[in-house]
Every structure is written in structure tokens, then in C-alpha cells.
Design a protein around this motif. Sequence first.
Motif, short mmCIF file in Angstrom:
data_model
loop_
_atom_site.label_atom_id
_atom_site.label_comp_id
_atom_site.label_asym_id
_atom_site.label_seq_id
_atom_site.Cartn_x
_atom_site.Cartn_y
_atom_site.Cartn_z
N SER A 46 0.86 -1.35 -0.03
CA SER A 46 -0.04 -0.08 0.09
C SER A 46 1.06 1.39 -0.05
O SER A 46 0.48 2.40 -0.21
CB SER A 46 -0.79 -0.03 1.42
OG SER A 46 -0.26 0.21 2.47
N ARG A 47 2.09 1.02 0.27
CA ARG A 47 3.00 2.41 0.29
C ARG A 47 3.40 2.61 -0.94
O ARG A 47 4.23 3.73 -1.24
CB ARG A 47 4.25 2.09 1.37
CG ARG A 47 3.94 1.90 2.60
CD ARG A 47 5.09 1.67 3.53
NE ARG A 47 6.23 2.40 3.23
CZ ARG A 47 7.49 2.14 3.75
NH1 ARG A 47 7.66 0.86 4.39
NH2 ARG A 47 8.45 3.04 3.28
N ALA B 189 4.24 5.44 -6.34
CA ALA B 189 4.89 6.04 -7.76
C ALA B 189 4.11 5.27 -8.84
O ALA B 189 3.62 4.03 -8.71
CB ALA B 189 6.23 5.91 -7.65
N PRO B 190 3.97 5.73 -10.05
CA PRO B 190 3.82 5.17 -11.25
C PRO B 190 4.47 3.92 -11.48
O PRO B 190 5.60 3.99 -11.23
CB PRO B 190 3.90 6.22 -12.31
CG PRO B 190 3.94 7.45 -11.83
CD PRO B 190 4.36 7.10 -10.41
N PHE B 191 3.69 2.67 -11.66
CA PHE B 191 4.64 1.59 -12.28
C PHE B 191 3.78 0.77 -13.10
O PHE B 191 2.82 0.92 -13.30
CB PHE B 191 4.84 0.71 -10.63
CG PHE B 191 3.37 0.10 -10.07
CD1 PHE B 191 3.03 -1.08 -10.87
CD2 PHE B 191 2.60 0.87 -9.03
CE1 PHE B 191 1.95 -1.73 -10.15
CE2 PHE B 191 1.57 0.06 -8.58
CZ PHE B 191 1.11 -1.10 -9.15
N SER C 47 2.92 -10.13 -8.97
CA SER C 47 2.48 -8.89 -9.84
C SER C 47 1.09 -8.79 -9.70
O SER C 47 0.73 -7.52 -9.53
CB SER C 47 2.95 -8.75 -11.24
OG SER C 47 4.12 -8.95 -11.82
N GLN C 48 0.34 -9.46 -9.60
CA GLN C 48 -1.22 -9.56 -9.52
C GLN C 48 -1.52 -8.67 -7.93
O GLN C 48 -2.31 -7.64 -7.86
CB GLN C 48 -1.82 -10.67 -9.60
CG GLN C 48 -2.00 -11.21 -10.84
CD GLN C 48 -2.11 -12.69 -10.98
OE1 GLN C 48 -2.30 -13.31 -9.92
NE2 GLN C 48 -2.60 -13.41 -12.35
N LEU C 49 -0.84 -9.15 -6.91
CA LEU C 49 -0.98 -8.53 -5.70
C LEU C 49 -0.37 -6.88 -5.55
O LEU C 49 -1.17 -6.15 -5.14
CB LEU C 49 -0.41 -9.34 -4.53
CG LEU C 49 -0.90 -10.57 -4.28
CD1 LEU C 49 -0.01 -11.48 -3.05
CD2 LEU C 49 -2.34 -10.48 -3.58
N LEU C 50 0.80 -6.95 -6.26
CA LEU C 50 1.14 -5.54 -6.07
C LEU C 50 0.27 -4.51 -6.74
O LEU C 50 -0.22 -3.33 -6.70
CB LEU C 50 2.56 -5.26 -6.95
CG LEU C 50 3.10 -4.08 -7.19
CD1 LEU C 50 3.39 -3.01 -5.98
CD2 LEU C 50 4.44 -4.16 -8.02
N TYR C 51 -0.39 -5.13 -8.21
CA TYR C 51 -1.36 -4.18 -8.91
C TYR C 51 -2.64 -3.99 -8.15
O TYR C 51 -3.24 -2.83 -8.10
CB TYR C 51 -1.78 -4.99 -10.21
CG TYR C 51 -2.52 -4.15 -11.27
CD1 TYR C 51 -2.22 -3.00 -11.85
CD2 TYR C 51 -4.03 -4.50 -10.95
CE1 TYR C 51 -3.28 -2.15 -12.48
CE2 TYR C 51 -4.94 -3.64 -11.77
CZ TYR C 51 -4.39 -2.78 -12.58
OH TYR C 51 -5.50 -2.20 -13.35
N GLY D 95 -1.14 -2.03 -4.62
CA GLY D 95 -0.52 -0.76 -4.68
C GLY D 95 -1.51 0.57 -4.59
O GLY D 95 -2.38 0.50 -5.23
N SER D 96 -1.06 1.45 -3.93
CA SER D 96 -1.92 2.76 -4.02
C SER D 96 -1.52 3.85 -4.89
O SER D 96 -2.38 4.81 -5.02
CB SER D 96 -1.29 3.62 -2.80
OG SER D 96 -1.79 2.79 -1.48
N SER D 97 -0.85 3.30 -6.08
CA SER D 97 -0.68 4.33 -6.98
C SER D 97 -1.79 4.54 -7.89
O SER D 97 -2.45 3.58 -8.07
CB SER D 97 0.43 3.82 -7.96
OG SER D 97 0.97 4.63 -9.24
N VAL D 98 -2.04 5.61 -8.39
CA VAL D 98 -3.07 6.12 -9.18
C VAL D 98 -2.88 5.57 -10.74
O VAL D 98 -3.82 5.69 -11.64
CB VAL D 98 -3.79 7.69 -9.26
CG1 VAL D 98 -4.23 7.79 -7.72
CG2 VAL D 98 -2.49 8.26 -9.58
#
Length: 327
Positions: A101-102, A105-107, A123-127, A130-133
Motif C-alpha cells: 500500500s506504500r 509512484a507510477p509503475f 505482480s497481481q498482488l502489487l497491482y 498498490g496505492s498508485s493511481v
Amino acid sequence: MVMYFQSPPDAWTGLIFSAPLFVIPENMKPSKVHLFLYGLLFGLADTWAAMPDNKMVGKAIKDPAKLKIIASNPRRYTGPPRVGTMREIARMCQYVQDNFSRVTAPFLTVHGTADGVTCPTSSQLLYEKGSSVDKTLKIYDGMYHSLVQGEPDENAEIVLRDMREWIDERVARILYAVSWKSFLAGGMLSFASFTECDARFCPHERILLFGLMWLCVMVLYLFGCVCNPGVLFQSDNVFDNFSGVMAPFLTVHGTADGVTCPTSSQLLYEKGSSADKTLKIYDGMYHSLVQGEPDKNAEIVLRDMREWIDKRVARYGNKAKGLEEGI
């Protein structure tokens, strides 16, 4: 990812992950019981090659010709994973998962469905968490772990093309924002010069013409802001970024400086986040502290600089020496 977590919040403008290891595949996951028991040996078991062996190279490289080259590397480690290695991998994977959740940044994160080394769930969990918009997930059907070096050329080109397009799109977005700022500033200066210098216009006409031109520029600028709202809220103020100065620094200034304000150094010293910061203010000295001051004054400034450098060279030199000696 660990580097990202340890960096200042705005240090990264974009991240690309290629088959990241955030979740250990089940057939590679070490037993928590075994890790606990090995841990009771106070590190003696860390070098034991006793963890599950997944023969990773064959599941990382899909292209047979490339696999043959990589597998023939005499320096490649071919034994089972060591206890200490797997313990740290498990610990860091859990740390990263707990901090998804931290990620603001765009990724872009990419993964192959046939990856036998790192789980596509990473990758699926990060997507998902992840808090990035601005986040992008690419899953490539049938591809292995090494998406660029280990896939057939046509597959590798697909991955590289997606990465290039992702980067180009964001670079264009940034340049677009900067171009509107430059256009506004340049347009205002050009129109002001034109209306003030052209003798064909009387003062009232020049004021009216300048107002109309200024209005046109503002309409165009606001149109750009509608297309990209971030333009309105970007700041180029150096003062806003003083808190990002983390490195050790020395800043020097003269109180009689008529070119740059001594407040510059004072604000940097007050707002800089560095734990090792030094401010030197020289009473009565001008802007050019070395080349422009009398020799005795210049020597004072140079002496302070030399002492500051020598002190840190000695400090970090001793630290490096200690590391070499195994301290």
C-alpha cells in the motif's frame, strides 16, 4: 522495491518490475518449521544447502539456444538454495507484501504465466494493493521468468515494446506539462516586448493589445490544464524540495553578498533533512568568497572547506577500513 521503500517519497517518478519476486512459489517455499529449527543453531546452518531445489534455470529460460548458453556458465550456482538465503528471501517477501500500500509512484509490472521461478501472483498482488493511481499490469501467456533474455526474440520484443511505450507515454506527459509552462512564460515575455517596443501603437492601444494577447495565452494555457490538470499544481520552487536533501552538505555565504541572498543557505540548513549539515556565514564577505575576497578571507573559506572534506573522508575511510577487516 526495498530501495523504493527506503527512499524519500518523491525520489522515484516511475517503476518497472520484470517478473518480481514478491510471493514465493509453493514448490519453492521453505518450511517455517525447518527455518525455525535451523534458526536455533544461531546461524551455523545459514550456509547449508538444504532448502527445496526447484532447478530454476530450466524454468526461467524458454528459448533452448539461450538456455544452453546460460546453463553452460561454469560460475553458475547449481546446488540447492542455502538456509540463510531462503530465510532472508521469505522475510523480505513478507515485508514487501505488508507494504504494498506504500507504493504510490507510477509503475508497470510484467509477468509470464509459465514463470516457474517467481509466482505471477507477485505482480497481481502489487497491482491490486498498490496505492498508485497510475499502475499497469501485463501478463504474458506462456512466457517464462526471464522475459527479455530468456524468451524467443519475438516474445522479448513484445515485452520490450510494452516497456518502451509505458516509458514514452509518461515522458511525453511530463514534457507536455513543462511545455505549457514554457509557452506561457515565453509568450508573455514576447507579447510584452512587442507591445512596448512597436512605435505604431499609442499607449492605450498597446495596453489593449497586450491584454488581448495575454487573454489568448491564458485561454490556451487553461485548455492545456484541462487536458492535463497536473500542470496547475506542479511547483518548481526549490524551497519546496529542501527537505529532500539527505546527503551531508556544507553551505557557505557572506553577509554582504549582493548577488545571492544569505537566506538561501540559512533556509537550506534549516529545512534540509540531512543528519550531517553545516552552515558557515562570513561577516562582511561578498558573493565571490574565494576568487573575489582578499587572500586572507579566501584562505579562511578554503580552510573551512578543506576541514569539512577531510573530516568526512577520515570518517568514511575508517568505516570502509573496518568493513574490510570484518568488523
